[in-house]
Motif scaffolding. Structure first.
Motif, mmCIF file in Angstrom:
data_model
loop_
_atom_site.group_PDB
_atom_site.id
_atom_site.type_symbol
_atom_site.label_atom_id
_atom_site.label_comp_id
_atom_site.label_asym_id
_atom_site.label_seq_id
_atom_site.Cartn_x
_atom_site.Cartn_y
_atom_site.Cartn_z
ATOM 1 N N GLU A 54 0.808 -1.229 0.000
ATOM 2 C CA GLU A 54 0.000 0.000 0.000
ATOM 3 C C GLU A 54 0.833 1.266 0.000
ATOM 4 O OE1 GLU A 54 0.880 -1.101 4.219
ATOM 5 O OE2 GLU A 54 0.150 -2.168 2.449
ATOM 6 N N ILE A 55 2.098 1.171 0.425
ATOM 7 C CA ILE A 55 2.956 2.361 0.412
ATOM 8 C C ILE A 55 4.100 2.231 -0.599
ATOM 9 C CG2 ILE A 55 2.436 2.957 2.814
ATOM 10 C CD1 ILE A 55 5.152 1.796 3.599
ATOM 11 N N LEU A 56 4.033 1.205 -1.419
ATOM 12 C CA LEU A 56 5.057 1.004 -2.451
ATOM 13 C C LEU A 56 4.485 1.101 -3.865
ATOM 14 C CD1 LEU A 56 7.099 -1.962 -0.929
ATOM 15 C CD2 LEU A 56 7.902 0.371 -1.259
ATOM 16 N N ASN A 57 3.252 0.666 -4.035
ATOM 17 C CA ASN A 57 2.626 0.665 -5.355
ATOM 18 C C ASN A 57 1.846 1.958 -5.579
ATOM 19 O OD1 ASN A 57 3.525 -2.010 -5.943
ATOM 20 N ND2 ASN A 57 1.896 -2.801 -4.634
ATOM 21 N N ILE A 58 2.091 2.611 -6.702
ATOM 22 C CA ILE A 58 1.441 3.875 -7.022
ATOM 23 C C ILE A 58 0.927 3.834 -8.458
ATOM 24 C CG2 ILE A 58 2.837 5.231 -5.406
ATOM 25 C CD1 ILE A 58 4.586 6.020 -7.781
ATOM 26 N N GLU A 59 0.168 4.855 -8.812
ATOM 27 C CA GLU A 59 -0.347 4.970 -10.171
ATOM 28 C C GLU A 59 0.565 5.884 -10.979
ATOM 29 O OE1 GLU A 59 -4.422 6.417 -12.498
ATOM 30 O OE2 GLU A 59 -4.423 6.121 -10.316
ATOM 31 N N ALA A 60 1.014 5.383 -12.124
ATOM 32 C CA ALA A 60 1.925 6.160 -12.964
ATOM 33 C C ALA A 60 1.236 7.401 -13.518
ATOM 34 C CB ALA A 60 2.439 5.288 -14.104
ATOM 35 N N SER A 63 4.107 13.490 -15.204
ATOM 36 C CA SER A 63 5.214 14.327 -14.729
ATOM 37 C C SER A 63 5.585 13.985 -13.293
ATOM 38 C CB SER A 63 4.844 15.813 -14.822
ATOM 39 O OG SER A 63 3.702 16.085 -14.026
ATOM 40 N N LYS A 64 6.878 14.215 -12.975
ATOM 41 C CA LYS A 64 7.392 13.917 -11.631
ATOM 42 C C LYS A 64 7.833 15.193 -10.931
ATOM 43 C CE LYS A 64 9.089 9.253 -12.643
ATOM 44 N NZ LYS A 64 10.260 8.342 -12.599
ATOM 45 N N VAL A 65 7.787 15.140 -9.615
ATOM 46 C CA VAL A 65 8.301 16.232 -8.795
ATOM 47 C C VAL A 65 9.819 16.120 -8.748
ATOM 48 C CG1 VAL A 65 8.339 17.179 -6.448
ATOM 49 C CG2 VAL A 65 6.191 16.329 -7.414
ATOM 50 N N ALA A 66 10.499 17.241 -8.751
ATOM 51 C CA ALA A 66 11.964 17.242 -8.709
ATOM 52 C C ALA A 66 12.463 16.482 -7.485
ATOM 53 C CB ALA A 66 12.489 18.672 -8.701
ATOM 54 N N LEU A 67 13.564 15.744 -7.668
ATOM 55 C CA LEU A 67 14.108 14.950 -6.575
ATOM 56 C C LEU A 67 14.513 15.839 -5.402
ATOM 57 C CD1 LEU A 67 14.907 12.144 -5.616
ATOM 58 C CD2 LEU A 67 17.123 12.446 -6.732
ATOM 59 N N GLN A 93 5.466 2.410 -11.627
ATOM 60 C CA GLN A 93 4.370 2.211 -10.686
ATOM 61 C C GLN A 93 4.861 1.889 -9.277
ATOM 62 O OE1 GLN A 93 2.175 -0.899 -12.807
ATOM 63 N NE2 GLN A 93 0.734 0.640 -13.571
ATOM 64 N N ARG A 94 6.109 2.248 -8.998
ATOM 65 C CA ARG A 94 6.672 2.020 -7.661
ATOM 66 C C ARG A 94 7.145 3.338 -7.066
ATOM 67 N NH1 ARG A 94 6.130 -2.887 -5.090
ATOM 68 N NH2 ARG A 94 8.287 -2.987 -4.401
ATOM 69 N N ALA A 95 7.041 3.436 -5.761
ATOM 70 C CA ALA A 95 7.465 4.637 -5.048
ATOM 71 C C ALA A 95 8.982 4.673 -4.914
ATOM 72 C CB ALA A 95 6.816 4.678 -3.667
ATOM 73 N N GLY A 96 9.521 5.884 -4.799
ATOM 74 C CA GLY A 96 10.932 6.032 -4.496
ATOM 75 C C GLY A 96 11.167 5.887 -3.001
ATOM 76 N N ARG A 97 12.406 5.676 -2.611
ATOM 77 C CA ARG A 97 12.711 5.481 -1.188
ATOM 78 C C ARG A 97 13.909 6.326 -0.772
ATOM 79 N NH1 ARG A 97 12.385 -1.056 -0.137
ATOM 80 N NH2 ARG A 97 11.214 -1.591 -1.991
ATOM 81 N N TYR A 115 5.522 11.370 -8.265
ATOM 82 C CA TYR A 115 4.672 12.208 -9.118
ATOM 83 C C TYR A 115 4.039 13.357 -8.335
ATOM 84 C CZ TYR A 115 5.137 8.123 -12.101
ATOM 85 O OH TYR A 115 5.640 7.086 -12.859
ATOM 86 N N SER A 116 3.777 13.120 -7.033
ATOM 87 C CA SER A 116 3.153 14.167 -6.217
ATOM 88 C C SER A 116 4.072 14.701 -5.130
ATOM 89 C CB SER A 116 1.873 13.609 -5.571
ATOM 90 O OG SER A 116 2.188 12.562 -4.659
ATOM 91 N N GLY A 117 5.147 13.958 -4.826
ATOM 92 C CA GLY A 117 6.046 14.364 -3.748
ATOM 93 C C GLY A 117 5.522 13.998 -2.379
ATOM 94 N N GLU A 118 4.404 13.284 -2.330
ATOM 95 C CA GLU A 118 3.776 12.926 -1.052
ATOM 96 C C GLU A 118 4.524 11.771 -0.389
ATOM 97 O OE1 GLU A 118 -0.419 10.939 0.554
ATOM 98 O OE2 GLU A 118 -0.091 11.305 -1.591
#
Length: 243
Positions: A54-60, A63-67, A93-97, A115-118
């Protein structure tokens, strides 16, 4: 073959069989433990996805938020933590860490939606199945003593392989004619003997490479393996003439 040669061959086979038997008694429990813990480590991604999907899988998204902005968000939520590492998402479709270390020394993975920086959540790096399996695989949870016991088991496994090949190796024309054959009509004892011998022989080379590569991570053998590389002077790699 003379009588003396026959006696000598039988004596050597008895010695090899004893080494094979006693080495097997010691090795088997460790081999099962290492196999199971290694299997858990191999399928770490699958297990982690079940636990923390639930905290690793996201919807593609497009655009992405800057690192740098993602980093600022993590630093804002965890102002006193040390940012150790950023792990790039495996897919769209995976979150960054972000790997962080808190003031108490706890290691965490902070998952962020690129994608959202959340910030989606956190994963305890020290209290999970993969870390437990890794500790069992490396030290049996008893530190250097466990490492040495595993190293002894790996060394005896080499003896197990060599003695097994020696016991299998044909010694006369009749036995050579029956190489790599399984006798299904000679009773269960002969059947299991043939299966054990032939499967062991066919996997011996792979198993030997597997053991030797694993020993490079051990305390005593490992340090000897890498000693040659660590002994090279720095100028061999760095301070070399440039064109």
């Amino acid at each position: 073959m003379s009588k003396m040669q026959t006696i000598d061959t039988q004596y050597k086979h008895k010695i090899a069989w004893r080494w094979h038997f006693y080495a097997g008694l010691y090795v088997i429990p460790f081999l099962l433990t290492l196999s199971l813990s290694g299997l858990v480590m191999l399928y770490d991604d699958v297990i982690e996805n079940i636990q923390h999907g639930e905290i690793l899988n996201i919807e593609a998204q497009n655009s992405k938020v800057a690192l740098s902005q993602q980093l600022e968000t993590v630093q804002t939520i965890y102002p006193k933590a040390i940012i150790k590492q950023y792990i790039t998402p495996e897919s769209s479709q995976r979150a960054g860490r972000f790997a962080i270390q808190t003031t108490t020394g706890q290691g965490l993975f902070i998952t962020v939606n690129p994608y959202s920086g959340e910030i989606l959540g956190e994963i305890d790096r020290d209290d999970n199945i993969n870390t437990l399996a890794n500790d069992i695989h490396g030290t049996l949870l008893i530190g250097d003593t466990g490492d040495r016991l595993i190293e002894i088991a790996a060394s005896l496994l080499i003896i197990l392989i060599v003695s097994g090949v020696y016991l299998w190796w044909p010694t006369d024309a009749a036995s050579k004619a029956g190489m790599l054959k399984v006798r299904f009509n000679k009773g269960k004892r002969i059947l299991w003997r043939d299966l054990h011998a032939n499967i062991g022989l066919l996997t011996s080379v792979i198993l030997m490479l597997f053991v030797v590569s694993g020993l490079t991570w051990s305390g005593v053998w490992g340090s000897k393996f890498v000693q040659a590389w660590n002994s090279f002077p720095a100028e061999k790699w760095d301070n070399v003439p440039l064109s």
